[in-house]
Write a protein that holds these residues in place. Structure first.
Motif, PDB file in Angstrom:
ATOM      1  N   MET A  57       0.894  -1.155   0.221  1.00 45.01           N
ATOM      2  CA  MET A  57       0.086  -0.130  -0.038  1.00 45.01           C
ATOM      3  C   MET A  57       0.801   1.201   0.116  1.00 45.01           C
ATOM      4  N   ASN A  58       0.822   2.097  -0.844  1.00 48.64           N
ATOM      5  CA  ASN A  58       1.536   3.386  -0.838  1.00 48.64           C
ATOM      6  C   ASN A  58       0.398   4.377  -0.260  1.00 48.64           C
ATOM      7  N   ASP A  99      -3.051   5.175  -1.388  1.00 45.84           N
ATOM      8  CA  ASP A  99      -3.917   4.137  -1.171  1.00 45.84           C
ATOM      9  C   ASP A  99      -4.605   4.199   0.246  1.00 45.84           C
ATOM     10  N   ILE A 100      -3.439   4.366   1.320  1.00 46.55           N
ATOM     11  CA  ILE A 100      -3.991   4.751   2.663  1.00 46.55           C
ATOM     12  C   ILE A 100      -4.814   5.977   2.677  1.00 46.55           C
ATOM     13  N   LEU A 123      -7.460  -6.659   0.044  1.00 47.27           N
ATOM     14  CA  LEU A 123      -6.120  -5.853  -0.157  1.00 47.27           C
ATOM     15  C   LEU A 123      -5.146  -6.570  -0.190  1.00 47.27           C
ATOM     16  N   THR A 124      -5.017  -7.769   0.871  1.00 51.71           N
ATOM     17  CA  THR A 124      -3.916  -8.384   0.732  1.00 51.71           C
ATOM     18  C   THR A 124      -3.641  -9.408  -0.367  1.00 51.71           C
ATOM     19  N   LEU A 183      -3.116  -7.047  -3.488  1.00 53.33           N
ATOM     20  CA  LEU A 183      -1.609  -6.134  -3.877  1.00 53.33           C
ATOM     21  C   LEU A 183      -0.589  -7.415  -3.795  1.00 53.33           C
ATOM     22  N   ALA A 219      -5.399  -1.373  -4.995  1.00 48.72           N
ATOM     23  CA  ALA A 219      -5.734  -0.972  -3.925  1.00 48.72           C
ATOM     24  C   ALA A 219      -7.383  -0.451  -3.853  1.00 48.72           C
TER      25      ALA A 219
END
Lengths: 557, 200
Positions: free
Chosen positions: A1-2, A5-6, A304-305, A308, A323
């Protein structure tokens, strides 16, 4: 996650959690007829009652409420069907599209009236502006309003005191208020916000173009923003354009993506708070919200896991990324929205499975507007009953005794969608007419069919889009799943509301099982997981789980 | 309470649906259209690219580019058609997808002599995704400059223009991307990048 994304995850999650309690208490005032900020629209409300001959003060018992709901829904299906088959003879049809085939029109009419928005057609390639705006978009509002009205009526039944003059409320008044004070104002704001990002809103015909390299083309337009706004707010999900929210005219920027995600969870997030306010025990609402939120968090984390780690950009838009696509795929399936901004067929196996499981769990992780709440109440009643048996207390919920009738009706509401998913998938996989629609070989082919009937029965509307669903077989069987998946849950739950309404409230004693506690929340969580897990784990093993292990082995099919 | 006869009740449903259709199917979209056309006329009408009075596409919808004189967008499963656009819907372990991706890598290497960024190997969801990564844009610069016969100064100006677009695209949320349609419009409108090319 960049970091972007967060940022997306945080903006959507935090705004929804901040707005939902306010919206919930506002909605409680609207449905109870108390003063509220938009009460100045009361003039329009009274005007609507006047021209339609509705007496908003007429109290309905559960049977009258159900009959009104069913009559209105079936008339809506009939009228929408006629618009779709007859669009060739109607105005606002700049591309001169002919009417749809009867099976596709029937499927689409059922789809939009049941708040599913399963689409076996591409909007811009087959529908007139009139069919979209005055047919489909109208049902986007009304099917959402119907879900909200039914949920409110059921909760009134649960919350009702001993005054037998009160009923479950008035179906027409609940519909009108849902539209006028909740769905319409929010849609208006969202539609304009979406246009500011580049969503089209025009009634001119398609635009002829000459490409940079000199080829002729035709750019589709239409009254899209107005329909896309309610498509998300009403958890409908039916795209104006074929690729839905992946299409740049339907979801042009990362910001529009955030707005669309927020819109589809906003009203479902508010419903537990509305519930708490209506039963005059806010902790009951918090408990439901927490259970739903924990389930949602697990789904988001899992999806997400997987995406990604194992996902590719196939079927995804660059502006949303992996994401932004995975998050959207979870939010659109936990709510019964069903809009997609990436093709679920091409998601990594476990992300695809999570999207499917969100639907199979009964669309109760917040769920559709209204429908998520009454779906959850069915599971709460089962949990109360099981807990009562385990600790030897007579099962009660909010001071009302849970007896055989409520249990039977709740079980019917839980079993019907599950039954439809498994049995119709089995039928489809056994018939050549069903197998003919499969696009990918191996376990993924089974997933495509399983997803289609989950989506239909759960009134979600998203798809593993490779499945060639516009055949008489799929149009009719998915149509059946949508119809029974909607009314097969609504009607028994209205029955529960009616049955509980007639019961005396027993005062809380030391022997009462408290349902607004963390302990009960944890218990409810496991009841939900066990009911959905035991039902669907075998089928998921043969589909996405098998596919995941084949992928890890490097197998290509 | 007396339940009214069925025809009267059905008439009530029809009347309610009719009134709601006027409100939600005609008045509501008309109001949104009016406001949208007033405040955001360009966006509401499809963010069209108009050159010399002719509509050449939309800056939100990718189109097919074969010539090395233009930047190329992501692959499309539906050949960049505007109506009936879509995705491949190939599953994660599809052998056909692996083959397609390998072919795209070979084609990319032949044109640009490098490993392709991921988004240039996989078809988009809409089939019309106008955005690519900064890397994918920069990888194409030399080929475009050569095909257009640009001077070294213009080529470096083009790199600067790409970096500028990347900065501007960041916005609040920080998704950095290059819009191929805007970049190609720049090539066609700015004399700096016109080079020896005549417009179609």
């Amino acid at each position: 996650m960049n970091s972007s994304d967060i940022a997306q995850l945080a903006i959507v999650g935090i705004s929804a959690c901040i707005l939902a309690p306010f919206l919930g208490s506002y909605m409680e005032r609207v449905y109870a007829g108390k003063p509220h900020p938009l009460a100045f629209l009361g003039r329009f409300e009274r005007f609507i009652y006047k021209v339609t001959g509705i007496d908003p003060h007429e109290q309905m018992n559960w049977k009258q409420y159900t009959v009104s709901l069913l009559e209105f829904s079936f008339i809506s299906i009939a009228v929408l069907f006629l618009i779709l088959v007859g669009q060739g003879f109607l105005p606002f049809n700049p591309q001169k599209y002919p009417g749809l085939a009867w099976d596709l029109a029937l499927n689409t009419a059922i789809s939009f009236v049941t708040n599913t928005n399963w689409q076996a057609y591409s909007g811009e390639a087959s529908l007139s502006y009139l069919a979209q705006a005055a047919g489909l978009a109208v049902q986007n509002f009304l099917s959402a309003a119907a879900g909200m009205a039914v949920a409110v009526a059921i909760v009134r039944g649960i919350a009702r005191g001993t005054d037998s003059r009160e009923g479950l409320g008035n179906f027409w008044a609940d519909m009108t208020r849902s539209v006028l004070y909740i769905l319409l104002p929010l849609s208006l704001i969202l539609a304009i916000a979406l246009v500011s990002q580049g969503v089209v809103q025009s009634i001119s015909g398609y635009v002829p173009t000459l490409s940079f390299e000199g080829k002729n083309g035709l750019i589709p337009l239409g009254p899209a923003a107005s329909q896309i706004a309610i498509k998300h707010l009403g958890t409908n999900g039916g795209g104006f354009f074929g690729p839905n929210s992946a299409f740049p005219f339907e979801n042009p920027t990362p910001l529009s993506n955030i707005l669309e995600m927020l819109a589809q969870i906003l009203i479902p997030f508010a419903f537990p708070f509305l519930f708490g306010a209506m039963v005059k025990d806010k902790k009951q609402g918090y408990m439901l919200f927490m259970v739903m939120f924990v389930l949602l968090s697990i789904a988001v984390w899992g999806s997400l896991t997987s995406e990604l780690r194992w996902g590719t950009l196939e079927g995804k838009e660059y502006r949303f990324g992996k994401a932004g696509s995975a998050l959207f795929s979870v939010l659109t399936t936990i709510t019964s929205c069903g809009a997609v901004n990436a093709m679920h067929d091409s998601l990594s196996p476990l992300s695809g499975m999570i999207a499917m499981f969100d639907i199979m769990i009964g669309e109760v992780i917040f769920g559709g507007v209204g429908s998520g709440l009454y779906g959850m109440l069915a599971l709460v009643i089962v949990a109360v009953f099981i807990a009562g048996l385990m600790v030897g207390r007579s099962p009660e919920y909010l001071g009302k005794k849970i007896e055989a009738r409520e249990m039977q009706l709740s079980m019917i509401a839980i079993i019907i969608p599950n039954f439809l998913i498994l049995v119709l998938s089995a039928v489809a996989i056994s018939l050549s007419a069903g197998r003919a629609g499969i696009a990918n070989s191996g376990p993924h082919g089974l997933s495509e069919i399983l997803y289609a009937y989950s989506s239909g029965a759960g009134n979600n509307g998203s798809a593993f889009g490779g499945l060639a669903a516009n055949s008489v077989f799929y149009n009719l069987t998915v149509g059946l799943a949508m119809l029974l998946g909607r009314f097969g849950v609504m009607v028994p739950m209205l029955g529960v509301g009616g049955s509980l309404a007639a019961k005396k409230r027993v005062p809380q004693g030391s022997g009462t099982l408290r349902t607004n506690t963390l302990t009960f929340g944890v218990f409810l969580f496991f009841v939900i997981i066990i009911v959905a897990g035991l039902t669907h784990f075998p089928a998921l093993t043969l589909g996405p789980i098998l596919e995941h292990f084949l992928m890890l082995q490097g197998v290509k099919l | 309470m007396r339940i009214p006869a069925i025809p009267a009740r059905i008439f009530k449903s029809v009347r309610f649906l009719f009134v709601m259709t006027i409100l939600l199917g005609i008045v509501y979209p008309a109001v949104v259209t009016g406001i949208a056309q007033l405040i955001f006329p360009d966006k509401a009408n499809g963010s069209l690219i108009v050159l010399d009075g002719k509509v050449r596409g939309s800056s939100l919808l990718a189109q097919r580019f074969d010539s090395p004189q233009f930047f190329h967008p992501r692959p499309s499963a539906t050949d960049y058609t505007y109506i009936g656009a879509g995705a491949s819907n190939q599953g994660p372990i599809s052998a056909a997808l692996v083959k397609t991706v390998e072919d795209r890598q070979v084609t990319w290497e032949r044109s640009y002599g490098s490993l392709a960024p991921e988004e240039m190997l996989y078809a988009s969801g809409s089939g019309l995704d106008p955005d690519i990564s900064v890397d994918a844009a920069l990888a194409q610069v030399n080929t475009v400059a050569k095909a257009r016969g640009l001077s070294d100064y213009s080529r470096r100006a083009l790199v600067a223009a790409i970096n500028e677009q990347a900065r501007a695209s960041k916005g609040l949320i920080g998704v950095v991307r290059i819009n191929v349609m805007k970049l190609n419009t720049l090539l066609e409108t700015d004399p700096e990048y016109r080079g020896t090319v005549t417009r179609q």
